[in-house]
Design a protein around this motif. Sequence first.
Motif, PDB file in Angstrom:
ATOM      1  N   THR A  47       0.831  -1.207   0.000  1.00 37.40           N
ATOM      2  CA  THR A  47       0.000   0.000   0.000  1.00 37.40           C
ATOM      3  C   THR A  47       0.868   1.260   0.000  1.00 37.40           C
ATOM      4  O   THR A  47       1.834   1.365   0.759  1.00 37.40           O
ATOM      5  CB  THR A  47      -0.926   0.006   1.230  1.00 37.40           C
ATOM      6  OG1 THR A  47      -1.864  -1.071   1.114  1.00 37.40           O
ATOM      7  CG2 THR A  47      -1.699   1.313   1.332  1.00 37.40           C
ATOM      8  N   ASP A  52      -2.765   5.593  -2.314  1.00 32.34           N
ATOM      9  CA  ASP A  52      -3.886   4.650  -2.373  1.00 32.34           C
ATOM     10  C   ASP A  52      -4.952   4.994  -1.338  1.00 32.34           C
ATOM     11  O   ASP A  52      -6.064   4.459  -1.386  1.00 32.34           O
ATOM     12  CB  ASP A  52      -3.402   3.218  -2.096  1.00 32.34           C
ATOM     13  CG  ASP A  52      -2.482   2.691  -3.191  1.00 32.34           C
ATOM     14  OD1 ASP A  52      -2.712   3.041  -4.360  1.00 32.34           O
ATOM     15  OD2 ASP A  52      -1.537   1.950  -2.866  1.00 32.34           O
ATOM     16  N   ARG A  91      -7.645   2.070  -1.824  1.00 34.35           N
ATOM     17  CA  ARG A  91      -7.568   1.283  -3.059  1.00 34.35           C
ATOM     18  C   ARG A  91      -6.546   0.168  -2.850  1.00 34.35           C
ATOM     19  O   ARG A  91      -5.393   0.420  -2.521  1.00 34.35           O
ATOM     20  CB  ARG A  91      -7.160   2.179  -4.225  1.00 34.35           C
ATOM     21  CG  ARG A  91      -7.133   1.451  -5.569  1.00 34.35           C
ATOM     22  CD  ARG A  91      -6.807   2.379  -6.724  1.00 34.35           C
ATOM     23  NE  ARG A  91      -5.442   2.875  -6.658  1.00 34.35           N
ATOM     24  CZ  ARG A  91      -5.095   4.118  -6.363  1.00 34.35           C
ATOM     25  NH1 ARG A  91      -6.025   5.036  -6.098  1.00 34.35           N
ATOM     26  NH2 ARG A  91      -3.821   4.484  -6.331  1.00 34.35           N
ATOM     27  N   THR A 136      -4.703  -3.420  -4.293  1.00 38.07           N
ATOM     28  CA  THR A 136      -4.390  -4.313  -5.409  1.00 38.07           C
ATOM     29  C   THR A 136      -4.146  -5.705  -4.841  1.00 38.07           C
ATOM     30  O   THR A 136      -3.158  -5.937  -4.148  1.00 38.07           O
ATOM     31  CB  THR A 136      -3.148  -3.834  -6.182  1.00 38.07           C
ATOM     32  OG1 THR A 136      -3.381  -2.501  -6.652  1.00 38.07           O
ATOM     33  CG2 THR A 136      -2.876  -4.741  -7.372  1.00 38.07           C
TER      34      THR A 136
END
Length: 302
Positions: free
Chosen positions: A153, A157, A166, A168
């Motif tokens: 992170t 993000d 956000r 991934t």
Amino acid sequence: MQADIDSYLDHLRHEQQCSPHTLNAYARDLEKLRALCETQAISRWQDLRSADLRQLLARLHHQGLSGKSIGRLLSAARGLYRHLVRHRHCDQDPTTGLRPPRGEKRLPKTLDVDLATQLLDGGVEDDFLARRDHAIMELFYSSGLRLSELVSTNTDDLDLGEGLLRVTGKGMRVRVVPVGTKAREAIVQWLPLRQPVAKDSALFVSERGTRLGARAVQLRLRQAGVREMGRHLHPHMLRHSFASHMLESSQDLRGVQELLGHADISTTQIYTHLDFQHLAKVYDAAHPRARRRATSSDTAEE
């Protein structure tokens, strides 16, 4: 044969965008398969038979390798052969019809709400490590992150104003998860200590300013668990606790699936078993006719 393995791993890396962790695991599994071929004097993937592969799986199982690990090896072999057949390097697949041995189904370990509160509501010293570690634990529990997701992170993000992050996840799938009030407060207290030393955009950094690694996070959480609760704590325990507590309160399996980033809802369904265990304990403690069966002494007295 090694060239074919390298080609398949490149496919996973660039086209499937698999994580480094997955790539390393598949590389180790396929090396075991290649070593088997070498001992059997097999020089082409075309010549490996189902019986050879079944023998390898049986030997690994006998040596104590878990059903989950054997399943991953079989998955790696199956993926390799699909790749070979697709590129016409092979016209047969020895993995067809093979299944890994059934392993013991273990429920993930979680903290109950009281223990989670004890862990997170203890006093936090106003120093670099304490503020960072507290923010890490709050974010794990608030948003149900995987360890790999947390360490990757970056500050951009995070939207503290909206309380969103956000993420991934596996397969480079991106999702947006909420960040709770307590986690936002902990991050706000951490950021001023991070700013002077950070050398990149990582949200969590070491005292040298570099991105904090997964092993370091595991060690810090282990220490915090022993210190605050007298037991070992690992990152996935906080993720499991998040999922279990969310499902227990909301009963929204699909919503929890989205928050966790599970591609298959069957993965999320494990937490329904945890919830049932909790309900069963409540029933046993509260229902006047919940006793399973009379003891021998009770029967004698009657």
